[in-house]
Write an enzyme that holds these catalytic residues in place. Structure first.
Site, PDB file in Angstrom:
ATOM      1  N   CYS A  34       0.818  -1.215   0.000  1.00 34.99           N
ATOM      2  CA  CYS A  34       0.000   0.000   0.000  1.00 34.99           C
ATOM      3  C   CYS A  34       0.849   1.261   0.000  1.00 34.99           C
ATOM      4  O   CYS A  34       0.664   2.154  -0.820  1.00 34.99           O
ATOM      5  CB  CYS A  34      -0.930  -0.011   1.207  1.00 34.99           C
ATOM      6  N   CYS A  49      -1.539   1.675  -2.918  1.00 37.39           N
ATOM      7  CA  CYS A  49      -2.524   2.734  -2.692  1.00 37.39           C
ATOM      8  C   CYS A  49      -1.942   4.145  -2.696  1.00 37.39           C
ATOM      9  O   CYS A  49      -2.481   5.038  -3.354  1.00 37.39           O
ATOM     10  CB  CYS A  49      -3.237   2.498  -1.361  1.00 37.39           C
ATOM     11  N   LYS A  84      -0.282   5.236  -5.993  1.00 36.75           N
ATOM     12  CA  LYS A  84      -1.368   5.177  -6.982  1.00 36.75           C
ATOM     13  C   LYS A  84      -2.274   6.391  -6.876  1.00 36.75           C
ATOM     14  O   LYS A  84      -2.584   7.054  -7.860  1.00 36.75           O
ATOM     15  CB  LYS A  84      -2.155   3.877  -6.776  1.00 36.75           C
ATOM     16  N   GLY A 103      11.843 -13.433   7.058  1.00 38.64           N
ATOM     17  CA  GLY A 103      11.443 -14.412   8.058  1.00 38.64           C
ATOM     18  C   GLY A 103      10.862 -15.685   7.472  1.00 38.64           C
ATOM     19  O   GLY A 103      10.210 -15.667   6.423  1.00 38.64           O
ATOM     20  N   SER A 131      -8.141  -5.668 -14.366  1.00 36.13           N
ATOM     21  CA  SER A 131      -8.431  -5.530 -12.943  1.00 36.13           C
ATOM     22  C   SER A 131      -8.434  -4.058 -12.568  1.00 36.13           C
ATOM     23  O   SER A 131      -8.138  -3.187 -13.390  1.00 36.13           O
ATOM     24  CB  SER A 131      -7.350  -6.248 -12.141  1.00 36.13           C
ATOM     25  N   TYR A 132      -8.740  -3.778 -11.304  1.00 38.71           N
ATOM     26  CA  TYR A 132      -8.710  -2.370 -10.891  1.00 38.71           C
ATOM     27  C   TYR A 132      -7.294  -1.815 -10.976  1.00 38.71           C
ATOM     28  O   TYR A 132      -7.099  -0.636 -11.293  1.00 38.71           O
ATOM     29  CB  TYR A 132      -9.307  -2.198  -9.490  1.00 38.71           C
ATOM     30  N   VAL A 133      -6.278  -2.649 -10.725  1.00 38.37           N
ATOM     31  CA  VAL A 133      -4.891  -2.186 -10.845  1.00 38.37           C
ATOM     32  C   VAL A 133      -4.598  -1.789 -12.289  1.00 38.37           C
ATOM     33  O   VAL A 133      -3.998  -0.738 -12.553  1.00 38.37           O
ATOM     34  CB  VAL A 133      -3.912  -3.275 -10.380  1.00 38.37           C
ATOM     35  N   GLU A 138      -6.575   1.480 -13.175  1.00 34.62           N
ATOM     36  CA  GLU A 138      -6.045   2.647 -12.466  1.00 34.62           C
ATOM     37  C   GLU A 138      -4.721   3.100 -13.077  1.00 34.62           C
ATOM     38  O   GLU A 138      -4.501   4.295 -13.302  1.00 34.62           O
ATOM     39  CB  GLU A 138      -5.858   2.305 -10.985  1.00 34.62           C
ATOM     40  N   GLY A 172      -3.170 -10.023 -12.047  1.00 38.31           N
ATOM     41  CA  GLY A 172      -3.442 -10.672 -10.762  1.00 38.31           C
ATOM     42  C   GLY A 172      -2.252 -10.614  -9.828  1.00 38.31           C
ATOM     43  O   GLY A 172      -1.145 -10.222 -10.207  1.00 38.31           O
ATOM     44  N   ASP A 194      -4.094  -9.715   2.914  1.00 48.19           N
ATOM     45  CA  ASP A 194      -4.149 -10.312   1.575  1.00 48.19           C
ATOM     46  C   ASP A 194      -3.741 -11.774   1.567  1.00 48.19           C
ATOM     47  O   ASP A 194      -4.092 -12.521   0.654  1.00 48.19           O
ATOM     48  CB  ASP A 194      -3.220  -9.544   0.628  1.00 48.19           C
ATOM     49  N   HIS A 220     -25.448  20.784  -0.433  1.00 52.43           N
ATOM     50  CA  HIS A 220     -25.555  21.379  -1.769  1.00 52.43           C
ATOM     51  C   HIS A 220     -24.446  22.419  -1.985  1.00 52.43           C
ATOM     52  O   HIS A 220     -24.115  23.164  -1.071  1.00 52.43           O
ATOM     53  CB  HIS A 220     -26.924  22.055  -1.912  1.00 52.43           C
ATOM     54  N   GLU A 228     -24.876  14.550  -2.801  1.00 52.74           N
ATOM     55  CA  GLU A 228     -26.253  14.972  -2.558  1.00 52.74           C
ATOM     56  C   GLU A 228     -27.237  14.192  -3.436  1.00 52.74           C
ATOM     57  O   GLU A 228     -28.373  13.899  -3.016  1.00 52.74           O
ATOM     58  CB  GLU A 228     -26.353  16.470  -2.848  1.00 52.74           C
TER      59      GLU A 228
END
Length: 500
Positions: free
Chosen positions: A76, A81, A84, A137, A205-207, A210, A295, A337, A475, A480
């Site tokens: 992220c 994120c 992006k 690790g 995909s959204y990636v 975007e 993916g 994830d 407004h 709205e």
């Protein structure tokens, strides 16, 4: 006694005498060791430390295929994120051509901000007395983690509990010749030293959308190659509006196309060959960059999970987890994830990590609620949603049991600039009859993320169409319009908003 000495000697030979000592004394180096310094891992570790636990975080970034690497903070912060959204904002500003073409002026600012976040995370860990280790690790048993440095030095850490929060990384289509050698992913796009130039984005995909959106917005010729449908898993009417808007504002789409190979020509450009499944014929074009957005794969392969008995979904490679984030092995937990069936979203990982830390510290029994989590796709025309898509609502409840209210509206921001607003659209999916409980809410338009975040709270309170209509709008805003939606699809009436 002789047998005990032999056992000790054997452990000493394998550099693991510490493990035997731990088994005999029942003490650990740490109350909690977290493998993964992404959003979830950091949230979990800091929460645990704040609750009096002795905590260590292991974070190690394996460079991408192209050698890209970054600091603590996870996908992220570094390659997801944050950069992006900043590049998305730059792309929005790119409608002013003067700013759009000065790529080199804002790129360092984005990267410098990300580096400041890396530093900030390290400072926060230090302030909360969380030990930070830049090591890779892996598990030796349910209480022991082996850490490996870049130079190959190994350290051992023992803990009462271990948390896996290693997230995922973009996939390469390794079956396509030249894909790995000549392509890049979202791990690389934010840290390129030079402009990617004419770019092919493979995936829908959204990636993919975007990235294609902000590349187009900063003035680069960009093509999206789509094998089947865009934004799989999202409401498909909304997905169509998103791609229609992108096409109208300069992003090219190659529909129902499957890449076959990527070759680097003597001139340095990349020649991509693909099959047009509508005609069955092969086509070719040249690009400066090919970005794969097909993916993501969970970061589980090097953790030694199978060795200690942590069960995975063999198809996805993700860790099987219970409602309390526990795995098949006591004292080992996983979330974010990496967990099977979990949303691949930073806010859910952060909240799940904090709740897990509190449960492990004996402070609460509260479990993470993964229902009705809102999200936004930061394409040039943003798309925010919470709850069920129209397709999902029909599948679960039946077409005759749902009512869909909708509206086409024109944002005030579009009026003076005379921008086309035909894709600015609101959809509220409700249970038919009774109080018309809202099942899904969908919004395309400016600041969709900000709009959807506010209405998402209503979902947690069981919002109904009546609640929505009783809410007084601010407004003049796009949000709205959600409070005024009153035309159902079933009625067949024109859903275009004509005035205040």
């Amino acid at each position: 006694m002789a047998a005990l000495c032999r056992v000790r000697h054997r452990w000493k030979r394998t550099n693991c005498i510490q493990l035997l000592t731990r088994n005999l004394t029942g003490t650990f180096d740490y109350d909690l060791v977290v493998i993964g310094g992404g959003s979830g891992g950091l949230a979990c570790s800091k929460e645990a430390a704040q609750l009096g636990q002795k905590v260590a975080v292991l974070d190690y970034v394996e460079p991408s295929v192209k050698g890209t690497k970054w600091g603590i903070g996870g996908t992220c912060v570094n390659v997801g994120c944050i950069p992006k959204k900043l590049m998305h904002q730059a792309a929005l500003l790119g409608t002013a051509l003067k700013d759009a073409q000065k790529y080199e002026q804002w790129k360092p600012a984005v990267q410098n901000h990300v580096r400041s976040l890396n530093w900030g995370h390290r400072v926060q860990l230090q302030d909360k007395e969380v030990k930070y280790l830049n090591v890779k690790g892996s598990l030796l048993d349910e209480h022991t983690v082996k850490g490996s440095t870049r130079t190959g030095k190994e350290i051992m850490l023992t803990a009462k509990n271990i948390v896996i929060a290693t997230g995922g990384r973009p996939k390469y289509p390794t079956h396509i010749p030249g894909a790995v050698e000549h392509g890049i992913t979202s791990d690389d796009i934010f840290w390129l030293k030079e402009s990617p130039g004419k770019t092919l984005v493979v995936g829908a995909s959204y990636v993919a959308l975007e990235c294609a959106g902000f590349l187009t917005g900063i003035g680069l010729e960009t093509t999206v190659m789509v094998r089947s449908i865009p934004l799989r898993g999202f409401d498909q009417q909304m997905a169509g509006l998103v791609t229609d808007y992108m096409e109208a504002y300069g992003t090219k789409f190659s529909w129902r196309s499957v890449p076959k190979s990527v070759d680097k020509l003597s001139s340095g450009v990349l020649q991509v060959t693909w099959t047009d499944e509508q005609t069955g014929k092969d086509q070719r074009d040249t690009f400066d960059s090919v970005l794969w957005a097909v993916g993501r794969a969970p970061e589980t392969k090097t953790l030694g999970l199978e060795k200690v008995g942590v069960k995975l979904n063999k198809e996805s490679g993700k860790i099987l987890v219970a409602a309390d984030e526990s795995t098949s092995v006591p004292n080992i937990y996983a979330f974010g994830d990496i967990g099977e069936g979990r949303p691949e979203l930073t806010p859910t990982a952060i909240k799940a990590g904090k709740l897990l830390a509190r449960r492990l510290a004996g402070q609460t029994n509260e479990l993470m609620n993964y229902d009705n989590v809102a999200t936004t796709v930061f394409t040039p025309l943003e798309y925010g949603c919470v709850g069920l898509s129209e397709e999902e609502a029909e599948s679960r409840h039946g077409k005759d049991s749902i009512e869909v209210y909708h509206a086409f509206y024109k944002p005030l921001e579009f009026t003076v600039a005379e921008r086309d607003a035909s894709q600015c659209y609101i959809k509220v999916v409700c249970k038919r009859g009774g109080d018309q409980r809202i099942l899904g809410l969908h919004f395309t338009g400016p600041n969709a993320g900000e709009v959807t975040q506010g209405f998402a709270m209503g979902f947690q309170c069981g919002a109904t169409l009546t609640h929505l209509k009783e809410t007084v709008g601010i407004h003049p805003t796009c949000a709205e319009e959600l409070t005024k939606v009153n035309v159902s699809k079933r009625s067949g009436l024109d859903a275009t908003v004509t005035g205040c």
